[in-house]
Motif scaffolding. Sequence first.
Motif, PDB file in Angstrom:
ATOM      1  N   TYR A   1       2.901  11.697 -10.032  1.00  0.00           N
ATOM      2  CA  TYR A   1       1.755  11.797  -9.137  1.00  0.00           C
ATOM      3  C   TYR A   1       0.575  12.475  -9.834  1.00  0.00           C
ATOM      4  N   VAL A   2      -0.626  12.219  -9.273  1.00  0.00           N
ATOM      5  CA  VAL A   2      -1.842  12.857  -9.746  1.00  0.00           C
ATOM      6  C   VAL A   2      -2.547  13.491  -8.558  1.00  0.00           C
ATOM      7  N   GLU A   3      -3.050  14.694  -8.745  1.00  0.00           N
ATOM      8  CA  GLU A   3      -3.769  15.399  -7.685  1.00  0.00           C
ATOM      9  C   GLU A   3      -5.168  14.795  -7.525  1.00  0.00           C
ATOM     10  N   ILE A   4      -5.613  14.603  -6.268  1.00  0.00           N
ATOM     11  CA  ILE A   4      -6.948  14.096  -5.963  1.00  0.00           C
ATOM     12  C   ILE A   4      -7.769  15.248  -5.395  1.00  0.00           C
ATOM     13  N   LEU A   5      -8.813  15.641  -6.127  1.00  0.00           N
ATOM     14  CA  LEU A   5      -9.657  16.754  -5.696  1.00  0.00           C
ATOM     15  C   LEU A   5     -10.750  16.308  -4.733  1.00  0.00           C
ATOM     16  N   SER A   6     -11.243  15.087  -4.895  1.00  0.00           N
ATOM     17  CA  SER A   6     -12.273  14.574  -3.998  1.00  0.00           C
ATOM     18  C   SER A   6     -12.287  13.054  -4.061  1.00  0.00           C
ATOM     19  N   GLY A   7     -12.813  12.435  -2.982  1.00  0.00           N
ATOM     20  CA  GLY A   7     -12.935  10.984  -2.942  1.00  0.00           C
ATOM     21  C   GLY A   7     -11.986  10.313  -1.969  1.00  0.00           C
ATOM     22  N   LEU A   8     -10.934  11.018  -1.532  1.00  0.00           N
ATOM     23  CA  LEU A   8      -9.948  10.454  -0.612  1.00  0.00           C
ATOM     24  C   LEU A   8      -9.652  11.441   0.509  1.00  0.00           C
ATOM     25  N   GLU A   9      -9.150  10.884   1.616  1.00  0.00           N
ATOM     26  CA  GLU A   9      -8.682  11.701   2.722  1.00  0.00           C
ATOM     27  C   GLU A   9      -7.187  11.478   2.900  1.00  0.00           C
ATOM     28  N   GLU A  10      -6.514  12.472   3.410  1.00  0.00           N
ATOM     29  CA  GLU A  10      -5.072  12.362   3.648  1.00  0.00           C
ATOM     30  C   GLU A  10      -4.774  11.199   4.595  1.00  0.00           C
TER      31      GLU A  10
ATOM     32  N   THR B   1       0.835  -1.196   0.000  1.00  0.00           N
ATOM     33  CA  THR B   1       0.000   0.000   0.000  1.00  0.00           C
ATOM     34  C   THR B   1       0.873   1.250   0.000  1.00  0.00           C
ATOM     35  N   THR B   2       0.258   2.327  -0.403  1.00  0.00           N
ATOM     36  CA  THR B   2       0.869   3.646  -0.305  1.00  0.00           C
ATOM     37  C   THR B   2      -0.185   4.576   0.266  1.00  0.00           C
ATOM     38  N   LYS B   3       0.199   5.713   0.712  1.00  0.00           N
ATOM     39  CA  LYS B   3      -0.751   6.622   1.356  1.00  0.00           C
ATOM     40  C   LYS B   3      -1.026   7.843   0.487  1.00  0.00           C
ATOM     41  N   ALA B   4      -2.233   8.349   0.631  1.00  0.00           N
ATOM     42  CA  ALA B   4      -2.568   9.635   0.022  1.00  0.00           C
ATOM     43  C   ALA B   4      -1.890  10.723   0.856  1.00  0.00           C
ATOM     44  N   VAL B   5      -1.014  11.497   0.225  1.00  0.00           N
ATOM     45  CA  VAL B   5      -0.210  12.480   0.950  1.00  0.00           C
ATOM     46  C   VAL B   5      -0.359  13.854   0.303  1.00  0.00           C
ATOM     47  N   ARG B   6       0.052  14.862   1.043  1.00  0.00           N
ATOM     48  CA  ARG B   6       0.015  16.229   0.522  1.00  0.00           C
ATOM     49  C   ARG B   6       1.413  16.639   0.054  1.00  0.00           C
ATOM     50  N   MET B   7       1.433  17.330  -1.073  1.00  0.00           N
ATOM     51  CA  MET B   7       2.702  17.790  -1.653  1.00  0.00           C
ATOM     52  C   MET B   7       2.409  18.955  -2.593  1.00  0.00           C
ATOM     53  N   ASP B   8       3.460  19.682  -2.947  1.00  0.00           N
ATOM     54  CA  ASP B   8       3.338  20.744  -3.947  1.00  0.00           C
ATOM     55  C   ASP B   8       3.358  20.099  -5.328  1.00  0.00           C
ATOM     56  N   MET B   9       2.299  20.301  -6.104  1.00  0.00           N
ATOM     57  CA  MET B   9       2.158  19.675  -7.416  1.00  0.00           C
ATOM     58  C   MET B   9       2.452  20.686  -8.525  1.00  0.00           C
ATOM     59  N   LYS B  10       3.142  20.216  -9.545  1.00  0.00           N
ATOM     60  CA  LYS B  10       3.439  21.049 -10.706  1.00  0.00           C
ATOM     61  C   LYS B  10       3.224  20.213 -11.960  1.00  0.00           C
ATOM     62  N   SER B  11       2.485  20.775 -12.908  1.00  0.00           N
ATOM     63  CA  SER B  11       2.252  20.095 -14.183  1.00  0.00           C
ATOM     64  C   SER B  11       2.997  20.841 -15.285  1.00  0.00           C
ATOM     65  N   THR B  12       3.723  20.115 -16.109  1.00  0.00           N
ATOM     66  CA  THR B  12       4.518  20.743 -17.164  1.00  0.00           C
ATOM     67  C   THR B  12       4.252  20.101 -18.511  1.00  0.00           C
ATOM     68  N   VAL B  13       4.550  20.857 -19.568  1.00  0.00           N
ATOM     69  CA  VAL B  13       4.505  20.361 -20.944  1.00  0.00           C
ATOM     70  C   VAL B  13       5.917  20.460 -21.515  1.00  0.00           C
ATOM     71  N   SER B  14       6.407  19.367 -22.039  1.00  0.00           N
ATOM     72  CA  SER B  14       7.758  19.331 -22.596  1.00  0.00           C
ATOM     73  C   SER B  14       7.718  19.639 -24.089  1.00  0.00           C
ATOM     74  N   ALA B  15       8.712  20.363 -24.555  1.00  0.00           N
ATOM     75  CA  ALA B  15       8.807  20.702 -25.982  1.00  0.00           C
ATOM     76  C   ALA B  15      10.257  20.956 -26.333  1.00  0.00           C
TER      77      ALA B  15
ATOM     78  N   ALA C   1      -2.319  14.001  -3.107  1.00  0.00           N
ATOM     79  CA  ALA C   1      -1.870  13.305  -4.302  1.00  0.00           C
ATOM     80  C   ALA C   1      -1.593  11.841  -4.008  1.00  0.00           C
ATOM     81  N   VAL C   2      -1.694  11.026  -5.057  1.00  0.00           N
ATOM     82  CA  VAL C   2      -1.315   9.608  -5.015  1.00  0.00           C
ATOM     83  C   VAL C   2      -0.486   9.320  -6.252  1.00  0.00           C
ATOM     84  N   PRO C   3       0.317   8.252  -6.224  1.00  0.00           N
ATOM     85  CA  PRO C   3       1.072   7.898  -7.428  1.00  0.00           C
ATOM     86  C   PRO C   3       0.138   7.589  -8.594  1.00  0.00           C
TER      87      PRO C   3
END
Length: 375
Positions: free
Chosen positions: A338-347, A41-55, A300-302
């Motif tokens: 990682y992917v950000e979880i907006l709803s459905g999970l608790e930390e 198992t892994t845990k739902a954790v809080r982190m600073d998320m950044k989404s980027t586009v490579s070019a 976020a979760v993996p």
Amino acid sequence: MKINGKVKLAIAALVLAGCAFGGYHYYEGQQAAKQTAAVETTKAVRMDMKSTVSATGTIQPVDSVEVSSKITARLKSVLVKENDKVTAGQTVATLDAKDYEAKRDQAQYKVTNTQAEYDRISYLYSIGADTQKQLEDAQMNYDTAVSALAQAESDASETSIIAPIDGTVVGEPKTVGTMAVATSDNPTVIMRIADLSRKQIKAKVDETDIGNVKVGQQATFTVDTYTDKTFTARVTKISQTDTSNSWDTSSSSSSSSSSSSASVIYYYVTLDVDDPEDLLLPAMTARVEINTADTPDALAVPISVLKTDANGSYVVVRNADGSQENRYVTTGIYSDEYVEILSGLEEGEDIVSTYTAKKKSSSSSSGSRRGGPMF
């Protein structure tokens, strides 16, 4: 008291059945324990998320010009060399002016003659010795000569080549004696001048990512020659058509259209570059990461634990009692892992990160076999 044979057999059967039942439950317990221990198992954790586009793109000056001649003549002198700084209005080369000066002198001579002829006919017309038609013809000849003189003087003045912008001479200019040909479609480029104080990147972004890119977004990039240095940039323009204009079927054959539809579609994105140390050179390859979204302290979760079905995205949650349930979630931005979880999970909730394949029955296994019978 003697126990007959039938009773003994009955007692033995009961003992065996009890042993078998106990052994079965023990085995099931052991298997359940092994399965529980095998679940990762892994845990739902809080982190600073950044989404980027490579070019990937190319370093270019924001302003650059190809200096050509408006007339056809040989280069008489070239007054600058590669890497020289020039200012707008500066003479950077001259053309051989002999032919154009001769044409100018001839045009001036013709103006003088036609003016004299017009003055003579005008006088004769005033005393009734010449006709209106003769006067009009003399006027037309004079006007034509004046127009030809203006063109000859303009051509003669074009023998001086002037820098149109402030900048740097990039590349070697043409050498003295080269014929500078003036044509509308393919003129001779005498030299190139670029303002290297302002640079930009023209990057190609895949169609799957272009919707996430917006004007004003910040970006970082690297170049091969400075592997340990990261530069910054900002998105300033997004092209409204793809790099090959594949949508414009009117200007391409059916074969090229079908070929374009099978290829990857890219769009040009222009980014202004910060280069205070003036390290970057035109044509360098820039590997760009455009920051399209930034969420601090996101849950976020993996990405690897996220699953989808007809109802949407879900993760498998392990409850406190060891049971598991599919929990549907709403996702936000994605990073590389990682992917950000907006709803459905608790930390802190436990998310199952292992995959257990369903066991196949012997009948389904044999039913999946392909081919003819084996002998």
